[in-house]
Motif scaffolding. Structure first.
Motif, PDB file in Angstrom:
ATOM      1  N   LEU A   1      41.481  12.666  13.307  1.00 38.15           N
ATOM      2  CA  LEU A   1      41.135  12.147  11.985  1.00 38.15           C
ATOM      3  C   LEU A   1      42.152  12.604  10.944  1.00 38.15           C
ATOM      4  CD1 LEU A   1      38.858  10.552  10.417  1.00 38.15           C
ATOM      5  CD2 LEU A   1      38.149  12.795   9.632  1.00 38.15           C
ATOM      6  N   GLU A   2      42.525  13.855  10.989  1.00 35.85           N
ATOM      7  CA  GLU A   2      43.479  14.381  10.015  1.00 35.85           C
ATOM      8  C   GLU A   2      44.852  13.730  10.174  1.00 35.85           C
ATOM      9  OE1 GLU A   2      43.209  18.580  10.626  1.00 35.85           O
ATOM     10  OE2 GLU A   2      41.391  18.782   9.380  1.00 35.85           O
ATOM     11  N   ALA A   3      45.247  13.429  11.428  1.00 34.85           N
ATOM     12  CA  ALA A   3      46.517  12.741  11.652  1.00 34.85           C
ATOM     13  C   ALA A   3      46.478  11.329  11.076  1.00 34.85           C
ATOM     14  CB  ALA A   3      46.833  12.697  13.149  1.00 34.85           C
ATOM     15  N   GLY A   4      45.365  10.631  11.308  1.00 33.99           N
ATOM     16  CA  GLY A   4      45.232   9.285  10.751  1.00 33.99           C
ATOM     17  C   GLY A   4      45.154   9.289   9.238  1.00 33.99           C
ATOM     18  N   ALA A   5      44.478  10.296   8.685  1.00 39.19           N
ATOM     19  CA  ALA A   5      44.398  10.415   7.224  1.00 39.19           C
ATOM     20  C   ALA A   5      45.778  10.643   6.632  1.00 39.19           C
ATOM     21  CB  ALA A   5      43.460  11.557   6.853  1.00 39.19           C
ATOM     22  N   ALA A   6      46.599  11.438   7.310  1.00 40.99           N
ATOM     23  CA  ALA A   6      47.968  11.676   6.836  1.00 40.99           C
ATOM     24  C   ALA A   6      48.764  10.374   6.813  1.00 40.99           C
ATOM     25  CB  ALA A   6      48.650  12.709   7.727  1.00 40.99           C
ATOM     26  N   GLU A   7      48.491   9.495   7.775  1.00 34.63           N
ATOM     27  CA  GLU A   7      49.180   8.200   7.799  1.00 34.63           C
ATOM     28  C   GLU A   7      48.737   7.337   6.619  1.00 34.63           C
ATOM     29  OE1 GLU A   7      51.883   5.394   9.326  1.00 34.63           O
ATOM     30  OE2 GLU A   7      51.606   7.537   9.702  1.00 34.63           O
ATOM     31  N   LEU A   8      47.445   7.382   6.279  1.00 35.01           N
ATOM     32  CA  LEU A   8      46.975   6.638   5.111  1.00 35.01           C
ATOM     33  C   LEU A   8      47.613   7.180   3.831  1.00 35.01           C
ATOM     34  CD1 LEU A   8      43.174   6.156   5.892  1.00 35.01           C
ATOM     35  CD2 LEU A   8      44.952   4.396   5.894  1.00 35.01           C
ATOM     36  N   VAL A   9      47.760   8.493   3.757  1.00 37.48           N
ATOM     37  CA  VAL A   9      48.432   9.100   2.592  1.00 37.48           C
ATOM     38  C   VAL A   9      49.869   8.619   2.520  1.00 37.48           C
ATOM     39  CG1 VAL A   9      49.238  11.275   1.605  1.00 37.48           C
ATOM     40  CG2 VAL A   9      46.915  11.111   2.504  1.00 37.48           C
ATOM     41  N   PHE A  31      37.020   2.583   5.913  1.00 32.70           N
ATOM     42  CA  PHE A  31      37.654   2.489   7.226  1.00 32.70           C
ATOM     43  C   PHE A  31      36.823   3.264   8.246  1.00 32.70           C
ATOM     44  CE2 PHE A  31      42.292   1.133   6.884  1.00 32.70           C
ATOM     45  CZ  PHE A  31      42.108   0.448   5.689  1.00 32.70           C
ATOM     46  N   ALA A  32      36.639   2.687   9.421  1.00 32.65           N
ATOM     47  CA  ALA A  32      35.971   3.405  10.502  1.00 32.65           C
ATOM     48  C   ALA A  32      36.918   4.447  11.083  1.00 32.65           C
ATOM     49  CB  ALA A  32      35.539   2.432  11.586  1.00 32.65           C
ATOM     50  N   ALA A  33      36.362   5.595  11.439  1.00 36.54           N
ATOM     51  CA  ALA A  33      37.173   6.643  12.067  1.00 36.54           C
ATOM     52  C   ALA A  33      37.538   6.247  13.490  1.00 36.54           C
ATOM     53  CB  ALA A  33      36.417   7.967  12.061  1.00 36.54           C
ATOM     54  N   ARG A  34      36.562   5.706  14.218  1.00 38.51           N
ATOM     55  CA  ARG A  34      36.784   5.294  15.603  1.00 38.51           C
ATOM     56  C   ARG A  34      35.643   4.384  16.036  1.00 38.51           C
ATOM     57  NH1 ARG A  34      35.250   9.096  20.449  1.00 38.51           N
ATOM     58  NH2 ARG A  34      34.933   6.966  21.209  1.00 38.51           N
ATOM     59  N   GLY A  35      35.792   3.811  17.234  1.00 41.57           N
ATOM     60  CA  GLY A  35      34.735   2.991  17.803  1.00 41.57           C
ATOM     61  C   GLY A  35      33.916   3.821  18.776  1.00 41.57           C
ATOM     62  N   GLY A  36      33.676   3.274  19.955  1.00 43.39           N
ATOM     63  CA  GLY A  36      32.889   3.994  20.947  1.00 43.39           C
ATOM     64  C   GLY A  36      31.579   3.292  21.204  1.00 43.39           C
ATOM     65  N   GLY A  37      30.500   3.836  20.679  1.00 43.24           N
ATOM     66  CA  GLY A  37      29.186   3.238  20.835  1.00 43.24           C
ATOM     67  C   GLY A  37      28.260   3.738  19.748  1.00 43.24           C
ATOM     68  N   GLY A  38      27.288   2.915  19.380  1.00 43.17           N
ATOM     69  CA  GLY A  38      26.293   3.331  18.393  1.00 43.17           C
ATOM     70  C   GLY A  38      26.164   2.444  17.181  1.00 43.17           C
ATOM     71  N   ALA A  39      27.198   1.637  16.876  1.00 49.11           N
ATOM     72  CA  ALA A  39      27.131   0.790  15.681  1.00 49.11           C
ATOM     73  C   ALA A  39      26.024  -0.245  15.775  1.00 49.11           C
ATOM     74  CB  ALA A  39      28.478   0.109  15.429  1.00 49.11           C
ATOM     75  N   SER A  40      25.700  -0.669  16.992  1.00 50.31           N
ATOM     76  CA  SER A  40      24.643  -1.670  17.160  1.00 50.31           C
ATOM     77  C   SER A  40      23.300  -1.153  16.662  1.00 50.31           C
ATOM     78  CB  SER A  40      24.518  -2.070  18.633  1.00 50.31           C
ATOM     79  OG  SER A  40      24.126  -0.960  19.427  1.00 50.31           O
ATOM     80  N   ARG A  41      23.125   0.175  16.664  1.00 53.48           N
ATOM     81  CA  ARG A  41      21.853   0.774  16.246  1.00 53.48           C
ATOM     82  C   ARG A  41      21.706   0.780  14.726  1.00 53.48           C
ATOM     83  NH1 ARG A  41      20.456   4.632  20.767  1.00 53.48           N
ATOM     84  NH2 ARG A  41      19.551   6.066  19.239  1.00 53.48           N
ATOM     85  N   LEU A  42      22.768   0.377  14.010  1.00 51.97           N
ATOM     86  CA  LEU A  42      22.738   0.402  12.548  1.00 51.97           C
ATOM     87  C   LEU A  42      22.494  -0.973  11.935  1.00 51.97           C
ATOM     88  CD1 LEU A  42      25.783   2.773  11.914  1.00 51.97           C
ATOM     89  CD2 LEU A  42      23.393   3.374  12.386  1.00 51.97           C
ATOM     90  N   TRP A  98      42.176   6.788  15.478  1.00 50.50           N
ATOM     91  CA  TRP A  98      42.599   6.097  16.693  1.00 50.50           C
ATOM     92  C   TRP A  98      44.036   5.627  16.543  1.00 50.50           C
ATOM     93  CZ3 TRP A  98      39.892   6.790  20.902  1.00 50.50           C
ATOM     94  CH2 TRP A  98      40.161   6.020  22.039  1.00 50.50           C
ATOM     95  N   ASP A  99      44.260   4.347  16.193  1.00 46.09           N
ATOM     96  CA  ASP A  99      45.632   3.842  16.124  1.00 46.09           C
ATOM     97  C   ASP A  99      46.417   4.403  14.946  1.00 46.09           C
ATOM     98  OD1 ASP A  99      43.454   2.212  15.350  1.00 46.09           O
ATOM     99  OD2 ASP A  99      44.231   0.508  16.435  1.00 46.09           O
ATOM    100  N   LEU A 100      45.762   4.589  13.790  1.00 41.85           N
ATOM    101  CA  LEU A 100      46.463   5.179  12.653  1.00 41.85           C
ATOM    102  C   LEU A 100      46.927   6.599  12.969  1.00 41.85           C
ATOM    103  CD1 LEU A 100      44.270   3.832   9.729  1.00 41.85           C
ATOM    104  CD2 LEU A 100      46.733   3.503   9.937  1.00 41.85           C
ATOM    105  N   ALA A 101      46.137   7.318  13.754  1.00 38.05           N
ATOM    106  CA  ALA A 101      46.509   8.679  14.130  1.00 38.05           C
ATOM    107  C   ALA A 101      47.742   8.702  15.016  1.00 38.05           C
ATOM    108  CB  ALA A 101      45.340   9.359  14.839  1.00 38.05           C
ATOM    109  N   ARG A 102      47.975   7.633  15.768  1.00 43.51           N
ATOM    110  CA  ARG A 102      49.110   7.581  16.692  1.00 43.51           C
ATOM    111  C   ARG A 102      50.393   7.126  16.015  1.00 43.51           C
ATOM    112  NH1 ARG A 102      45.337   4.811  21.361  1.00 43.51           N
ATOM    113  NH2 ARG A 102      44.184   6.714  21.885  1.00 43.51           N
TER     114      ARG A 102
END
Length: 223
Positions: free
Chosen positions: A35-43, A86-97, A141-145
């Protein structure tokens, strides 16, 4: 810039340098380093990412309880000073919202919403409110890379669409061959194929009439 309406669809203003971006975790647990790596990319792109520390909670395969994740996304959508979510990542669980009660209020003060994979469910909820959203890179995820890295994101396309407010231009992904060459015009719709299939018959079922449908998925059994 105020929101714009295209037909019955509402589109948020483009992002500008210095805009606040709220990072949320509606799906899987979030690694702090990523997350911190991706945040640095947004900065680096001129944006100001923020998040609540509860984002790092974990419950089973999710980023905390359903209640935590639902409250987080509703706060983000209601924040009057946020230009993007922005979402931090995917995975599973969004359907429950879904369905999301907060989405309808976004038409009054829309903001850029970005994510992919499991975030398909939230894009579908926004589709029902006729809100334009962006099936794009996620922070941990991709922003962090990084821009142009393997598994990263396309910085040129990101800036063109979300910061400059310009059309994305032609795409020519490696290994893609047109079955029938030509030109088409229409709204873009789609998402993760297996998750769109799971939406059929629900309140967030896909609506593809008159749309150019773009699908993504990998390593899923046809069964």
């Amino acid at each position: 810039m105020d929101k714009t309406t295209v037909g019955s669809w509402v589109r948020a203003p483009r992002l500008r340098s210095g805009d606040r971006i709220l990072v949320i975790a509606p799906s899987g647990p979030v690694p702090r380093g990523a997350l911190e790596a991706g945040a640095a990319e947004l900065v680096r792109l001129g944006l100001r990412p923020e998040w609540d520390e509860s984002l790092f909670e974990r419950r089973l395969f999710f980023a905390g309880t359903d209640e935590r994740r639902r409250e987080e996304i509703e706060r983000a959508f209601a924040d009057p000073g946020a230009a993007g979510v922005f979402a931090a990542r995917g995975g599973g669980g969004a359907s429950r919202l879904v369905p999301l009660g907060a989405v309808a209020g976004m038409t009054k003060r829309p903001r850029v919403f970005c994510g992919f994979s499991d975030i398909t469910y939230l894009h579908q909820a926004m589709q029902k409110a006729r809100l334009v959203s962006f099936y794009g890179p996620m922070v941990a995820w991709d922003l962090a890379r990084g821009d142009g890295a393997v598994g990263g994101y396309d910085g040129v396309l990101f800036r063109r669409l979300l910061l400059d407010g310009e059309p994305g231009g032609p795409l020519s992904p490696a290994g893609i061959e047109a079955i029938r060459p030509g030109r088409a015009e229409g709204r873009l719709a789609g998402g993760c194929l297996s998750l769109l299939s799971a939406c059929v018959g629900t309140a967030v079922a896909p609506e593809f009439d008159g749309a150019i449908v773009v699908l993504e998925d990998e390593n899923e059994s046809p069964n």
